[in-house]
Design an enzyme around this catalytic site. Sequence first.
Site, short mmCIF file in Angstrom:
data_model
loop_
_atom_site.label_atom_id
_atom_site.label_comp_id
_atom_site.label_asym_id
_atom_site.label_seq_id
_atom_site.Cartn_x
_atom_site.Cartn_y
_atom_site.Cartn_z
N GLY A 256 0.86 -1.19 0.00
CA GLY A 256 0.00 0.00 0.00
C GLY A 256 0.89 1.23 0.00
N ARG B 222 10.34 -1.48 -4.33
CA ARG B 222 9.22 -1.50 -5.29
C ARG B 222 9.26 -0.17 -6.04
NH1 ARG B 222 3.46 -3.29 -3.08
NH2 ARG B 222 3.10 -3.69 -5.32
N ASP C 174 -1.10 5.09 -6.34
CA ASP C 174 0.30 4.83 -6.03
C ASP C 174 1.20 5.95 -6.53
OD1 ASP C 174 -1.11 2.04 -6.26
OD2 ASP C 174 0.67 1.78 -5.01
N LYS D 224 -3.71 0.20 -8.63
CA LYS D 224 -3.77 -1.24 -8.81
C LYS D 224 -4.34 -1.63 -10.18
CE LYS D 224 -2.40 -3.51 -6.76
NZ LYS D 224 -0.99 -3.93 -6.96
C1 LIG Z 1 -3.70 3.54 -0.12
S1 LIG Z 1 -2.94 2.16 -0.87
C2 LIG Z 1 -2.58 2.72 -2.44
C3 LIG Z 1 -2.45 1.58 -3.44
O1 LIG Z 1 -1.45 0.59 -3.11
C4 LIG Z 1 -1.94 -0.71 -3.55
O2 LIG Z 1 -0.99 -1.45 -4.26
P1 LIG Z 1 -0.24 -2.73 -3.57
O3 LIG Z 1 -1.28 -3.51 -2.84
O4 LIG Z 1 0.38 -3.46 -4.74
O5 LIG Z 1 0.81 -2.11 -2.67
C5 LIG Z 1 -3.09 -0.37 -4.44
O6 LIG Z 1 -2.66 0.07 -5.71
C6 LIG Z 1 -3.70 0.78 -3.66
O7 LIG Z 1 -4.71 1.43 -4.34
#
Ligand SMILES: CSC[C@H]1O[C@H](OP(=O)(O)O)[C@H](O)[C@@H]1O
Length: 336
Positions: A42, A84, A227, A238
């Site tokens: 996240g 990442r 992100d 995502k």
């Molecule tokens: C507030 S979280 C923002 C964003 O991060 C997540 O990606 P991941 O689970 O791969 O770290 C997802 O894109 C969320 O929307």
Amino acid sequence: MQWGEQGLRLLDQRRLPGAVEYETFDSALGVAEAIASMRVRGAPAIGIAAAYGVVLAARQRYRENPSTWREAIGLDLNALAGSRPTAVNLFWALERMRSETGKIEGDPEPHLLQVARSIHDDDISANRAMGEMGASQFAGASGVLTHCNTGSLATGGYGTALGVVRSAYRRGVSNIFATETRPWLQGARLTVWELEQDGIPATLIADSAAAYLMKTGVVQWIVVGADRIAANGDTANKIGTYALAVAARHHGVKFMVVAPTSTIDWTTESGESIRIEERDQSELLNPYFAKPGCVIKAWNPVFDVTPAELIDCIVTERGIVRNPDRQAMRALRADA
Ligand SMILES: CSC[C@H]1O[C@H](OP(=O)(O)O)[C@H](O)[C@@H]1O
């Protein structure tokens, strides 16, 4: 995520919802691995974890040599930066912490820990403010769909898009839907777990059911996190977010992005320049196909970019930008 004398205590999100397992990390390299392996994930949570990782780096390098710790932590910062690529919060937090190192005399840990804690606390405050601001846009709405996990597990607490959902539920929005969010299942494993913990009723749907759900008219808003947001409002989030935005526009459903301004990358002009993380194909392919010479491969991009013209509003702690474009986004700059 909790800081203690032993280091950074993280909930292993790969094990949820079936198991609630914590692990304590006492090195920057350990935190970098926790981010890369998605024990913690996240965008905001990644940034906060990295900030605590810098505290651990300074602790270790100062103990090794009080005279050269500033130079020595460079390797740790690089390891954290390499964990990442897409979430800009990671790089924002690392630069925020690095910029403090020149101000410190003596043991760096107390000062850097205070800065890391302020990044953590500021994120929670921002999320609560965005929750109310976002929910205030739902006048007359009864249904909302969210994608991925953007709650307490993805942030310092309360959540960005899921924070808006939490606030909207308190204001009477009762039809809450979450996509499963293949292939890592942040929605099916994390979002509905968070909502269950809160006692908030919600309905899980397959990613492929989202457009059909919009066609039924039961949701009036799609609300997602981010992100990395480019200077013109293009938003990386995502994988699957772009498809949701296209379907939402087709069905007259409003589309909201919720993110702290630490997610805005003013140095990136548009979404075309945002690097999209591709993860191992094993996260997608059935183990049956993991055999020598197999002709079946998987393409596993874990983010996509939604163009600003498909976004109705971007909610940040500094305010809301409606119909985002380069000009409108300028209102969110710190020097605005
Ligand atoms: C507030 S979280 C923002 C964003 O991060 C997540 O990606 P991941 O689970 O791969 O770290 C997802 O894109 C969320 O929307």
